[in-house]
Design a protein around this motif. Sequence first.
Motif, PDB file in Angstrom:
ATOM      1  N   VAL A 224       0.806  -1.369   0.026  1.00 28.54           N
ATOM      2  CA  VAL A 224      -0.143   0.110   0.075  1.00 28.54           C
ATOM      3  C   VAL A 224       0.893   1.431  -0.020  1.00 28.54           C
ATOM      4  CG1 VAL A 224      -1.823   1.380   1.317  1.00 28.54           C
ATOM      5  CG2 VAL A 224      -1.886  -1.247   1.030  1.00 28.54           C
ATOM      6  N   ALA A 225       2.115   1.136   0.862  1.00 28.80           N
ATOM      7  CA  ALA A 225       3.089   2.343   0.656  1.00 28.80           C
ATOM      8  C   ALA A 225       3.525   2.528  -0.615  1.00 28.80           C
ATOM      9  CB  ALA A 225       3.702   2.240   1.760  1.00 28.80           C
ATOM     10  N   GLY A 226       3.515   1.491  -1.646  1.00 21.91           N
ATOM     11  CA  GLY A 226       4.163   1.773  -2.884  1.00 21.91           C
ATOM     12  C   GLY A 226       5.531   1.283  -2.721  1.00 21.91           C
ATOM     13  N   ALA A 227       5.862   0.481  -1.860  1.00 25.71           N
ATOM     14  CA  ALA A 227       7.452  -0.176  -1.966  1.00 25.71           C
ATOM     15  C   ALA A 227       7.653  -1.275  -2.619  1.00 25.71           C
ATOM     16  CB  ALA A 227       7.807  -0.284  -0.317  1.00 25.71           C
ATOM     17  N   CYS A 228       6.554  -1.917  -3.025  1.00 27.21           N
ATOM     18  CA  CYS A 228       6.744  -3.239  -3.633  1.00 27.21           C
ATOM     19  C   CYS A 228       5.484  -3.773  -4.296  1.00 27.21           C
ATOM     20  CB  CYS A 228       7.327  -4.303  -3.022  1.00 27.21           C
ATOM     21  SG  CYS A 228       6.504  -4.607  -1.570  1.00 27.21           S
ATOM     22  N   THR A 229       5.296  -4.857  -5.006  1.00 18.53           N
ATOM     23  CA  THR A 229       3.960  -5.488  -5.386  1.00 18.53           C
ATOM     24  C   THR A 229       4.122  -6.866  -4.776  1.00 18.53           C
ATOM     25  OG1 THR A 229       4.952  -6.620  -7.229  1.00 18.53           O
ATOM     26  CG2 THR A 229       3.982  -4.336  -7.450  1.00 18.53           C
ATOM     27  N   LEU A 230       2.971  -7.685  -4.429  1.00 20.00           N
ATOM     28  CA  LEU A 230       3.014  -8.797  -4.040  1.00 20.00           C
ATOM     29  C   LEU A 230       3.800  -9.725  -4.873  1.00 20.00           C
ATOM     30  CD1 LEU A 230      -0.766  -9.246  -2.811  1.00 20.00           C
ATOM     31  CD2 LEU A 230       1.159  -8.892  -1.228  1.00 20.00           C
ATOM     32  N   ARG A 231       3.621  -9.692  -5.901  1.00 16.75           N
ATOM     33  CA  ARG A 231       4.402 -10.415  -7.051  1.00 16.75           C
ATOM     34  C   ARG A 231       6.004 -10.380  -6.951  1.00 16.75           C
ATOM     35  NH1 ARG A 231       2.399 -14.150 -11.707  1.00 16.75           N
ATOM     36  NH2 ARG A 231       0.200 -14.316 -10.780  1.00 16.75           N
ATOM     37  N   GLU A 232       6.320  -9.129  -6.801  1.00 17.68           N
ATOM     38  CA  GLU A 232       7.790  -8.779  -6.714  1.00 17.68           C
ATOM     39  C   GLU A 232       8.273  -9.479  -5.334  1.00 17.68           C
ATOM     40  OE1 GLU A 232       8.409  -4.537  -8.895  1.00 17.68           O
ATOM     41  OE2 GLU A 232       7.457  -4.594  -6.654  1.00 17.68           O
ATOM     42  N   MET A 233       7.616  -9.535  -4.293  1.00 10.58           N
ATOM     43  CA  MET A 233       7.945 -10.325  -3.242  1.00 10.58           C
ATOM     44  C   MET A 233       8.016 -11.903  -3.358  1.00 10.58           C
ATOM     45  SD  MET A 233       8.700  -8.225  -0.499  1.00 10.58           S
ATOM     46  CE  MET A 233       9.819  -7.514  -1.985  1.00 10.58           C
ATOM     47  N   GLY A 234       6.917 -12.179  -4.249  1.00  9.40           N
ATOM     48  CA  GLY A 234       6.766 -13.567  -4.439  1.00  9.40           C
ATOM     49  C   GLY A 234       7.997 -14.165  -5.271  1.00  9.40           C
ATOM     50  N   GLU A 235       8.665 -13.277  -6.087  1.00  9.48           N
ATOM     51  CA  GLU A 235       9.952 -13.738  -6.704  1.00  9.48           C
ATOM     52  C   GLU A 235      11.039 -13.716  -5.894  1.00  9.48           C
ATOM     53  OE1 GLU A 235       9.849 -10.323  -9.638  1.00  9.48           O
ATOM     54  OE2 GLU A 235       8.120 -11.067 -10.987  1.00  9.48           O
ATOM     55  N   CYS A 236      11.060 -13.209  -4.818  1.00 10.74           N
ATOM     56  CA  CYS A 236      12.391 -13.235  -3.906  1.00 10.74           C
ATOM     57  C   CYS A 236      12.141 -14.241  -2.881  1.00 10.74           C
ATOM     58  CB  CYS A 236      12.379 -11.876  -3.417  1.00 10.74           C
ATOM     59  SG  CYS A 236      12.632 -10.418  -4.343  1.00 10.74           S
ATOM     60  N   PHE A 237      11.102 -14.722  -2.620  1.00 10.90           N
ATOM     61  CA  PHE A 237      11.083 -15.580  -1.493  1.00 10.90           C
ATOM     62  C   PHE A 237      10.439 -17.241  -1.824  1.00 10.90           C
ATOM     63  CE2 PHE A 237      10.778 -11.481   0.384  1.00 10.90           C
ATOM     64  CZ  PHE A 237      11.848 -11.659   1.331  1.00 10.90           C
ATOM     65  N   ASP A 238      11.049 -18.093  -1.266  1.00 10.60           N
ATOM     66  CA  ASP A 238      10.524 -19.362  -1.211  1.00 10.60           C
ATOM     67  C   ASP A 238       9.200 -19.729  -0.562  1.00 10.60           C
ATOM     68  OD1 ASP A 238      12.893 -20.406  -2.868  1.00 10.60           O
ATOM     69  OD2 ASP A 238      13.892 -19.925  -0.966  1.00 10.60           O
ATOM     70  N   SER A 239       8.765 -18.818   0.707  1.00  9.85           N
ATOM     71  CA  SER A 239       7.779 -19.128   1.426  1.00  9.85           C
ATOM     72  C   SER A 239       7.556 -17.518   1.843  1.00  9.85           C
ATOM     73  CB  SER A 239       7.747 -20.312   2.506  1.00  9.85           C
ATOM     74  OG  SER A 239       8.813 -19.678   3.258  1.00  9.85           O
ATOM     75  N   ILE A 240       6.073 -17.533   1.998  1.00  8.71           N
ATOM     76  CA  ILE A 240       5.522 -16.149   2.592  1.00  8.71           C
ATOM     77  C   ILE A 240       4.512 -16.254   3.487  1.00  8.71           C
ATOM     78  CG2 ILE A 240       4.590 -14.147   1.857  1.00  8.71           C
ATOM     79  CD1 ILE A 240       5.994 -13.839  -0.747  1.00  8.71           C
ATOM     80  N   GLN A 241       4.603 -15.760   4.520  1.00 11.02           N
ATOM     81  CA  GLN A 241       3.426 -15.675   5.615  1.00 11.02           C
ATOM     82  C   GLN A 241       2.659 -14.446   5.429  1.00 11.02           C
ATOM     83  OE1 GLN A 241       1.358 -14.209   8.775  1.00 11.02           O
ATOM     84  NE2 GLN A 241       3.313 -14.332   9.315  1.00 11.02           N
ATOM     85  N   LEU A 242       1.410 -14.541   5.167  1.00 10.13           N
ATOM     86  CA  LEU A 242       0.471 -13.199   5.191  1.00 10.13           C
ATOM     87  C   LEU A 242      -0.505 -13.546   6.207  1.00 10.13           C
ATOM     88  CD1 LEU A 242       0.406 -13.476   1.393  1.00 10.13           C
ATOM     89  CD2 LEU A 242       1.141 -11.305   2.319  1.00 10.13           C
ATOM     90  N   CYS A 243      -0.877 -12.327   6.955  1.00  8.55           N
ATOM     91  CA  CYS A 243      -1.897 -12.236   7.989  1.00  8.55           C
ATOM     92  C   CYS A 243      -3.102 -11.623   7.428  1.00  8.55           C
ATOM     93  CB  CYS A 243      -1.306 -11.579   9.164  1.00  8.55           C
ATOM     94  SG  CYS A 243      -2.241 -11.681  10.840  1.00  8.55           S
ATOM     95  N   PHE A 244      -3.907 -12.122   7.745  1.00  7.07           N
ATOM     96  CA  PHE A 244      -5.638 -11.612   7.440  1.00  7.07           C
ATOM     97  C   PHE A 244      -6.170 -10.667   8.543  1.00  7.07           C
ATOM     98  CE2 PHE A 244      -5.821 -15.887   5.101  1.00  7.07           C
ATOM     99  CZ  PHE A 244      -5.546 -15.263   3.917  1.00  7.07           C
ATOM    100  N   THR A 245      -5.429 -10.792   9.864  1.00  3.23           N
ATOM    101  CA  THR A 245      -5.950  -9.945  10.928  1.00  3.23           C
ATOM    102  C   THR A 245      -5.287  -8.732  11.101  1.00  3.23           C
ATOM    103  OG1 THR A 245      -4.690 -10.704  12.598  1.00  3.23           O
ATOM    104  CG2 THR A 245      -6.829 -11.943  12.053  1.00  3.23           C
ATOM    105  N   LYS A 246      -3.993  -8.507  10.886  1.00  2.21           N
ATOM    106  CA  LYS A 246      -3.314  -7.168  11.132  1.00  2.21           C
ATOM    107  C   LYS A 246      -3.547  -6.261   9.690  1.00  2.21           C
ATOM    108  CE  LYS A 246       0.754  -8.818  13.834  1.00  2.21           C
ATOM    109  NZ  LYS A 246       0.719 -10.250  13.829  1.00  2.21           N
ATOM    110  N   GLY A 247      -4.371  -5.037  10.101  1.00  3.03           N
ATOM    111  CA  GLY A 247      -4.656  -4.274   9.012  1.00  3.03           C
ATOM    112  C   GLY A 247      -6.024  -4.641   8.230  1.00  3.03           C
ATOM    113  N   LEU A 248      -6.041  -5.861   8.002  1.00  2.00           N
ATOM    114  CA  LEU A 248      -6.911  -6.185   6.963  1.00  2.00           C
ATOM    115  C   LEU A 248      -8.592  -6.392   7.874  1.00  2.00           C
ATOM    116  CD1 LEU A 248      -4.682  -6.657   5.266  1.00  2.00           C
ATOM    117  CD2 LEU A 248      -5.984  -8.662   4.289  1.00  2.00           C
TER     118      LEU A 248
END
Length: 389
Positions: A224-248
Amino acid sequence: MATSTIASTKNEISFQFEGSDDAQQERQRLLDSISKSAWAHNNESSNDFRSDFFTKPTLPMLEAVISTSLGDGDMGEDATTNSLCEYVAGLVGHDASILVMSGSMGNQVALRSALKAPPYSILADYRGHIINWESGGATALCGALIKMVVPSNGHHLTLDDVKKHAILSETYYDAPTRVISLENTLWGTVMPLSDIRAISKWARIQDPPIHMHLDGARLWEAVVAGACTLREMGECFDSIQLCFTKGLGAPIGSIVTGTSEFIKRANWARKHLGGSTRQSGVIAAPARVAIDDVFLGGKMKLAQEKARRAAALWEELGGRLQFATETNLVWLDLEKSGLTLEQYNATASKFDIKVGEPVNGRLAFHYQISDEAFVRLCEFFRAVLKPTS
Protein backbone atom coordinates in the motif's frame (compact mmCIF):
# COMPACT_ATOMS: atom_id res chain seq x y z
CA MET A 1 -22.37 0.16 9.09
CA ALA A 2 -23.92 0.82 5.65
CA THR A 3 -27.68 0.24 5.40
CA SER A 4 -27.24 -1.59 2.09
CA THR A 5 -24.94 -4.11 3.75
CA ILE A 6 -27.46 -4.82 6.51
CA ALA A 7 -30.20 -5.12 3.89
CA SER A 8 -28.13 -7.59 1.92
CA THR A 9 -27.62 -9.73 5.01
CA LYS A 10 -31.34 -9.54 5.79
CA ASN A 11 -32.19 -10.69 2.26
CA GLU A 12 -29.86 -13.64 2.70
CA ILE A 13 -31.69 -14.67 5.86
CA SER A 14 -35.15 -13.89 4.46
CA PHE A 15 -34.64 -16.46 1.74
CA GLN A 16 -33.87 -19.11 4.33
CA PHE A 17 -36.95 -18.43 6.49
CA GLU A 18 -39.84 -18.12 4.04
CA GLY A 19 -42.90 -20.10 5.08
CA SER A 20 -44.87 -20.43 8.30
CA ASP A 21 -45.61 -17.74 10.88
CA ASP A 22 -43.17 -19.42 13.26
CA ALA A 23 -40.47 -19.27 10.61
CA GLN A 24 -41.21 -15.59 9.95
CA GLN A 25 -40.99 -14.80 13.65
CA GLU A 26 -37.65 -16.59 13.83
CA ARG A 27 -36.52 -14.60 10.80
CA GLN A 28 -37.48 -11.31 12.46
CA ARG A 29 -35.70 -12.32 15.64
CA LEU A 30 -32.52 -12.99 13.67
CA LEU A 31 -32.81 -9.71 11.76
CA ASP A 32 -33.17 -7.77 15.01
CA SER A 33 -30.24 -9.66 16.46
CA ILE A 34 -28.01 -8.85 13.48
CA SER A 35 -28.91 -5.17 13.57
CA LYS A 36 -27.86 -5.00 17.21
CA SER A 37 -24.88 -7.35 16.97
CA ALA A 38 -21.19 -6.56 17.21
CA TRP A 39 -20.90 -7.28 13.47
CA ALA A 40 -22.98 -4.18 12.70
CA HIS A 41 -20.62 -1.61 14.22
CA ASN A 42 -16.97 -1.06 15.08
CA ASN A 43 -17.41 0.99 18.26
CA GLU A 44 -14.80 -0.96 20.21
CA SER A 45 -12.11 -0.64 17.53
CA SER A 46 -12.72 2.93 16.33
CA ASN A 47 -10.56 4.42 19.10
CA ASP A 48 -8.09 1.55 19.59
CA PHE A 49 -4.50 2.47 18.72
CA ARG A 50 -2.86 -0.46 20.53
CA SER A 51 -2.40 -2.62 17.44
CA ASP A 52 -3.80 -3.09 13.96
CA PHE A 53 -5.27 -6.43 14.98
CA PHE A 54 -7.76 -4.62 17.25
CA THR A 55 -10.23 -4.41 14.38
CA LYS A 56 -13.76 -5.80 14.24
CA PRO A 57 -15.03 -8.16 11.54
CA THR A 58 -17.79 -6.57 9.49
CA LEU A 59 -21.23 -7.40 8.17
CA PRO A 60 -19.85 -8.27 4.71
CA MET A 61 -17.64 -10.79 6.48
CA LEU A 62 -20.67 -12.18 8.29
CA GLU A 63 -22.48 -12.43 4.96
CA ALA A 64 -19.52 -14.39 3.61
CA VAL A 65 -19.66 -16.74 6.60
CA ILE A 66 -23.40 -17.28 6.12
CA SER A 67 -22.97 -18.21 2.46
CA THR A 68 -19.68 -20.12 2.74
CA SER A 69 -19.18 -23.76 1.86
CA LEU A 70 -18.83 -26.16 4.77
CA GLY A 71 -16.47 -28.79 3.46
CA ASP A 72 -13.75 -30.44 5.53
CA GLY A 73 -10.64 -28.25 5.50
CA ASP A 74 -8.38 -30.95 6.90
CA MET A 75 -9.28 -33.23 4.01
CA GLY A 76 -8.87 -30.43 1.46
CA GLU A 77 -12.57 -30.62 0.56
CA ASP A 78 -13.76 -27.09 1.33
CA ALA A 79 -14.37 -25.09 -1.84
CA THR A 80 -14.13 -21.66 -0.18
CA THR A 81 -10.79 -22.50 1.47
CA ASN A 82 -9.38 -24.00 -1.72
CA SER A 83 -10.47 -20.93 -3.67
CA LEU A 84 -8.81 -18.59 -1.16
CA CYS A 85 -5.57 -20.58 -1.22
CA GLU A 86 -5.48 -20.53 -5.02
CA TYR A 87 -6.32 -16.82 -5.04
CA VAL A 88 -3.56 -15.74 -2.61
CA ALA A 89 -0.96 -17.99 -4.25
CA GLY A 90 -1.82 -16.28 -7.52
CA LEU A 91 -1.46 -12.82 -5.98
CA VAL A 92 2.17 -13.51 -4.98
CA GLY A 93 2.98 -15.72 -7.97
CA HIS A 94 3.51 -18.95 -6.04
CA ASP A 95 2.22 -22.41 -6.89
CA ALA A 96 0.16 -23.10 -3.79
CA SER A 97 -0.72 -21.98 -0.27
CA ILE A 98 -2.11 -23.30 3.01
CA LEU A 99 -4.51 -21.68 5.48
CA VAL A 100 -3.31 -21.53 9.11
CA MET A 101 -4.76 -20.12 12.31
CA SER A 102 -2.32 -17.27 12.99
CA GLY A 103 0.79 -15.47 11.80
CA SER A 104 2.90 -17.20 14.44
CA MET A 105 1.64 -20.59 13.30
CA GLY A 106 2.30 -19.58 9.69
CA ASN A 107 5.91 -18.69 10.41
CA GLN A 108 6.49 -21.85 12.41
CA VAL A 109 4.86 -24.04 9.75
CA ALA A 110 7.08 -22.44 7.11
CA LEU A 111 10.28 -22.78 9.12
CA ARG A 112 9.48 -26.36 10.10
CA SER A 113 8.83 -27.19 6.45
CA ALA A 114 12.03 -25.56 5.22
CA LEU A 115 14.32 -27.14 7.83
CA LYS A 116 14.76 -30.85 7.22
CA ALA A 117 17.77 -32.45 8.90
CA PRO A 118 19.80 -30.75 11.67
CA PRO A 119 22.19 -29.17 12.29
CA TYR A 120 20.87 -25.93 10.88
CA SER A 121 20.43 -22.27 11.71
CA ILE A 122 18.13 -19.39 10.81
CA LEU A 123 19.48 -15.92 10.08
CA ALA A 124 17.12 -13.05 10.97
CA ASP A 125 17.00 -9.43 12.06
CA TYR A 126 17.32 -9.30 15.84
CA ARG A 127 14.00 -7.41 16.05
CA GLY A 128 12.11 -10.06 14.09
CA HIS A 129 8.75 -11.44 15.16
CA ILE A 130 9.99 -15.03 14.93
CA ILE A 131 12.56 -14.20 17.60
CA ASN A 132 10.69 -11.93 19.98
CA TRP A 133 6.99 -12.77 19.74
CA GLU A 134 6.61 -16.49 19.06
CA SER A 135 7.59 -18.09 22.38
CA GLY A 136 10.89 -19.38 21.02
CA GLY A 137 9.02 -21.59 18.57
CA ALA A 138 11.80 -21.96 16.03
CA THR A 139 14.11 -23.34 18.71
CA ALA A 140 11.51 -25.41 20.56
CA LEU A 141 9.85 -26.89 17.47
CA CYS A 142 12.74 -27.05 15.01
CA GLY A 143 15.78 -27.21 17.28
CA ALA A 144 17.30 -24.44 15.19
CA LEU A 145 20.04 -22.03 16.17
CA ILE A 146 18.84 -18.45 15.61
CA LYS A 147 21.51 -16.11 14.30
CA MET A 148 20.30 -12.66 15.36
CA VAL A 149 21.77 -9.84 13.27
CA VAL A 150 21.78 -6.12 14.05
CA PRO A 151 21.52 -4.14 10.79
CA SER A 152 24.68 -2.12 10.24
CA ASN A 153 22.63 0.77 8.84
CA GLY A 154 20.26 0.76 11.83
CA HIS A 155 17.23 0.25 9.58
CA HIS A 156 17.22 -3.04 7.65
CA LEU A 157 19.44 -5.98 6.79
CA THR A 158 21.62 -5.69 3.70
CA LEU A 159 23.51 -8.29 1.69
CA ASP A 160 26.72 -7.29 3.49
CA ASP A 161 25.04 -8.03 6.86
CA VAL A 162 23.88 -11.41 5.60
CA LYS A 163 27.24 -12.37 4.12
CA LYS A 164 29.01 -11.39 7.33
CA HIS A 165 26.78 -13.51 9.58
CA ALA A 166 25.66 -16.44 7.42
CA ILE A 167 27.26 -19.79 8.27
CA LEU A 168 28.28 -21.45 5.02
CA SER A 169 30.88 -23.95 6.23
CA GLU A 170 29.77 -27.47 7.12
CA THR A 171 32.36 -28.79 9.53
CA TYR A 172 31.10 -30.66 12.57
CA TYR A 173 31.43 -27.42 14.57
CA ASP A 174 28.84 -25.60 12.48
CA ALA A 175 25.08 -25.10 12.29
CA PRO A 176 24.88 -24.01 8.63
CA THR A 177 22.45 -21.29 7.61
CA ARG A 178 19.55 -23.04 5.92
CA VAL A 179 16.94 -20.26 6.17
CA ILE A 180 17.14 -16.49 5.85
CA SER A 181 13.99 -15.08 7.43
CA LEU A 182 13.22 -11.46 6.57
CA GLU A 183 10.28 -9.33 7.68
CA ASN A 184 8.50 -6.67 5.64
CA THR A 185 7.25 -4.49 7.16
CA LEU A 186 9.39 -4.74 10.30
CA TRP A 187 8.18 -2.52 13.14
CA GLY A 188 6.29 -0.62 10.48
CA THR A 189 9.41 0.14 8.43
CA VAL A 190 9.83 -0.99 4.84
CA MET A 191 12.72 -3.13 3.65
CA PRO A 192 13.78 -1.82 0.22
CA LEU A 193 13.08 -4.12 -2.71
CA SER A 194 16.62 -3.70 -4.03
CA ASP A 195 18.14 -5.12 -0.84
CA ILE A 196 15.66 -7.98 -0.75
CA ARG A 197 16.49 -8.88 -4.34
CA ALA A 198 20.22 -8.78 -3.64
CA ILE A 199 19.92 -11.09 -0.63
CA SER A 200 17.60 -13.45 -2.50
CA LYS A 201 19.90 -13.71 -5.52
CA TRP A 202 22.90 -14.47 -3.30
CA ALA A 203 21.01 -17.02 -1.18
CA ARG A 204 19.87 -18.98 -4.22
CA ILE A 205 23.34 -19.42 -5.70
CA GLN A 206 24.69 -21.02 -2.56
CA ASP A 207 25.28 -24.77 -2.46
CA PRO A 208 22.83 -25.86 -1.22
CA PRO A 209 20.55 -22.86 -1.85
CA ILE A 210 19.44 -21.07 1.32
CA HIS A 211 15.66 -21.01 1.77
CA MET A 212 14.24 -17.48 1.70
CA HIS A 213 11.27 -16.96 4.03
CA LEU A 214 9.30 -13.76 4.45
CA ASP A 215 7.30 -12.95 7.53
CA GLY A 216 4.85 -10.81 5.59
CA ALA A 217 2.26 -10.37 8.31
CA ARG A 218 2.14 -6.69 7.36
CA LEU A 219 3.35 -7.05 3.76
CA TRP A 220 0.02 -5.53 2.76
CA GLU A 221 1.21 -2.25 4.33
CA ALA A 222 4.46 -2.21 2.33
CA VAL A 223 2.48 -2.74 -0.88
CA VAL A 224 0.00 0.00 0.00
CA ALA A 225 2.93 2.35 0.71
CA GLY A 226 4.16 1.73 -2.85
CA ALA A 227 7.39 -0.05 -1.87
CA CYS A 228 6.72 -3.24 -3.84
CA THR A 229 4.05 -5.49 -5.29
CA LEU A 230 2.98 -8.87 -3.97
CA ARG A 231 4.39 -10.50 -7.12
CA GLU A 232 7.77 -8.83 -6.66
CA MET A 233 7.92 -10.27 -3.15
CA GLY A 234 6.86 -13.66 -4.43
CA GLU A 235 9.77 -13.69 -6.86
CA CYS A 236 12.26 -13.17 -4.02
CA PHE A 237 11.02 -15.72 -1.50
CA ASP A 238 10.50 -19.46 -1.33
CA SER A 239 7.78 -19.05 1.30
CA ILE A 240 5.69 -16.13 2.49
CA GLN A 241 3.40 -15.81 5.51
CA LEU A 242 0.58 -13.28 5.16
CA CYS A 243 -1.77 -12.34 8.01
CA PHE A 244 -5.48 -11.63 7.52
CA THR A 245 -5.99 -9.92 10.90
CA LYS A 246 -3.23 -7.28 10.98
CA GLY A 247 -4.67 -4.28 9.18
CA LEU A 248 -7.11 -6.29 7.06
CA GLY A 249 -9.63 -6.83 9.84
CA ALA A 250 -10.52 -10.50 9.39
CA PRO A 251 -11.40 -12.28 12.65
CA ILE A 252 -8.82 -15.06 12.31
CA GLY A 253 -6.25 -16.62 10.05
CA SER A 254 -3.04 -16.37 8.07
CA ILE A 255 -1.75 -18.10 4.97
CA VAL A 256 1.58 -19.56 3.84
CA THR A 257 2.56 -19.66 0.17
CA GLY A 258 5.26 -21.60 -1.68
CA THR A 259 5.84 -24.34 -4.21
CA SER A 260 3.49 -27.30 -4.38
CA GLU A 261 6.15 -29.55 -2.83
CA PHE A 262 6.76 -27.05 -0.03
CA ILE A 263 3.05 -26.76 0.77
CA LYS A 264 2.83 -30.54 0.85
CA ARG A 265 5.38 -30.48 3.67
CA ALA A 266 3.56 -27.53 5.24
CA ASN A 267 0.41 -29.65 5.53
CA TRP A 268 2.39 -32.08 7.66
CA ALA A 269 3.81 -29.25 9.80
CA ARG A 270 0.38 -27.70 10.30
CA LYS A 271 -1.02 -31.07 11.38
CA HIS A 272 1.87 -31.48 13.79
CA LEU A 273 0.95 -28.13 15.38
CA GLY A 274 -2.74 -28.96 15.63
CA GLY A 275 -3.67 -26.37 13.05
CA SER A 276 -5.95 -28.42 10.82
CA THR A 277 -9.63 -27.47 10.77
CA ARG A 278 -12.92 -29.00 9.70
CA GLN A 279 -15.34 -26.38 8.32
CA SER A 280 -12.51 -24.02 7.39
CA GLY A 281 -14.75 -21.97 5.11
CA VAL A 282 -15.88 -19.91 8.10
CA ILE A 283 -12.25 -18.71 8.35
CA ALA A 284 -11.48 -18.47 4.64
CA ALA A 285 -14.64 -16.60 3.65
CA PRO A 286 -14.11 -13.44 5.77
CA ALA A 287 -10.40 -13.52 4.91
CA ARG A 288 -11.27 -13.22 1.22
CA VAL A 289 -13.56 -10.27 2.00
CA ALA A 290 -10.73 -8.65 3.97
CA ILE A 291 -8.37 -8.85 0.98
CA ASP A 292 -10.88 -7.57 -1.56
CA ASP A 293 -12.65 -4.96 0.56
CA VAL A 294 -9.86 -3.59 2.76
CA PHE A 295 -6.58 -4.20 0.90
CA LEU A 296 -7.67 -3.97 -2.73
CA GLY A 297 -10.46 -1.56 -1.78
CA GLY A 298 -7.93 1.10 -0.73
CA LYS A 299 -8.96 1.45 2.91
CA MET A 300 -5.48 0.80 4.32
CA LYS A 301 -4.05 3.85 2.58
CA LEU A 302 -6.28 6.15 4.63
CA ALA A 303 -4.90 4.60 7.83
CA GLN A 304 -1.33 5.23 6.70
CA GLU A 305 -2.19 8.85 5.95
CA LYS A 306 -3.54 9.26 9.48
CA ALA A 307 -0.33 7.75 10.86
CA ARG A 308 1.84 10.23 8.96
CA ARG A 309 -0.28 13.17 10.09
CA ALA A 310 -0.12 12.01 13.71
CA ALA A 311 3.66 11.59 13.57
CA ALA A 312 4.08 15.05 12.06
CA LEU A 313 1.93 16.66 14.77
CA TRP A 314 3.82 14.85 17.55
CA GLU A 315 7.09 16.30 16.27
CA GLU A 316 5.60 19.76 15.68
CA LEU A 317 4.59 19.82 19.35
CA GLY A 318 8.13 19.00 20.45
CA GLY A 319 7.78 15.24 20.78
CA ARG A 320 10.42 12.81 19.55
CA LEU A 321 10.03 9.65 17.49
CA GLN A 322 12.11 6.49 17.78
CA PHE A 323 12.29 6.39 13.98
CA ALA A 324 10.46 7.71 10.94
CA THR A 325 6.89 6.69 10.20
CA GLU A 326 6.84 4.72 6.94
CA THR A 327 3.52 2.87 7.05
CA ASN A 328 0.80 2.52 9.69
CA LEU A 329 2.88 2.33 12.89
CA VAL A 330 4.05 5.41 14.81
CA TRP A 331 6.80 4.89 17.39
CA LEU A 332 6.86 7.62 20.04
CA ASP A 333 10.02 8.11 22.05
CA LEU A 334 8.46 8.92 25.39
CA GLU A 335 11.71 9.32 27.31
CA LYS A 336 13.24 11.78 24.83
CA SER A 337 9.91 13.58 24.71
CA GLY A 338 10.21 14.22 28.46
CA LEU A 339 7.41 11.83 29.44
CA THR A 340 7.02 8.85 31.69
CA LEU A 341 4.88 5.92 30.70
CA GLU A 342 2.60 6.65 33.65
CA GLN A 343 2.04 10.26 32.51
CA TYR A 344 1.38 9.16 28.96
CA ASN A 345 -1.15 6.44 29.82
CA ALA A 346 -2.96 8.48 32.46
CA THR A 347 -3.46 11.42 30.10
CA ALA A 348 -4.59 9.17 27.22
CA SER A 349 -7.38 7.71 29.37
CA LYS A 350 -8.94 11.17 29.63
CA PHE A 351 -9.44 11.38 25.87
CA ASP A 352 -11.23 8.06 25.33
CA ILE A 353 -8.46 6.49 23.27
CA LYS A 354 -6.79 3.14 23.84
CA VAL A 355 -2.99 3.06 23.86
CA GLY A 356 -0.32 0.99 25.58
CA GLU A 357 0.23 -2.75 25.70
CA PRO A 358 1.12 -4.98 23.93
CA VAL A 359 3.77 -2.41 22.87
CA ASN A 360 4.08 0.77 24.92
CA GLY A 361 4.83 3.93 22.96
CA ARG A 362 3.61 2.46 19.67
CA LEU A 363 0.51 3.73 17.94
CA ALA A 364 -1.05 1.46 15.33
CA PHE A 365 -3.43 2.87 12.75
CA HIS A 366 -6.01 0.70 11.04
CA TYR A 367 -8.88 1.45 8.70
CA GLN A 368 -11.50 1.45 11.47
CA ILE A 369 -9.88 4.31 13.42
CA SER A 370 -12.58 6.98 13.24
CA ASP A 371 -12.03 10.63 12.37
CA GLU A 372 -13.42 11.52 15.80
CA ALA A 373 -10.86 9.29 17.53
CA PHE A 374 -8.11 10.82 15.43
CA VAL A 375 -9.15 14.29 16.56
CA ARG A 376 -9.08 13.14 20.19
CA LEU A 377 -5.61 11.66 19.61
CA CYS A 378 -4.41 15.05 18.40
CA GLU A 379 -5.95 16.72 21.44
CA PHE A 380 -4.21 14.16 23.63
CA PHE A 381 -0.87 15.01 21.98
CA ARG A 382 -1.36 18.70 22.75
CA ALA A 383 -2.28 17.94 26.35
CA VAL A 384 0.47 15.49 27.15
CA LEU A 385 3.25 17.48 25.47
CA LYS A 386 2.15 20.88 26.78
CA PRO A 387 4.41 20.79 29.86
CA THR A 388 7.48 20.12 27.69
CA SER A 389 6.63 22.09 24.53
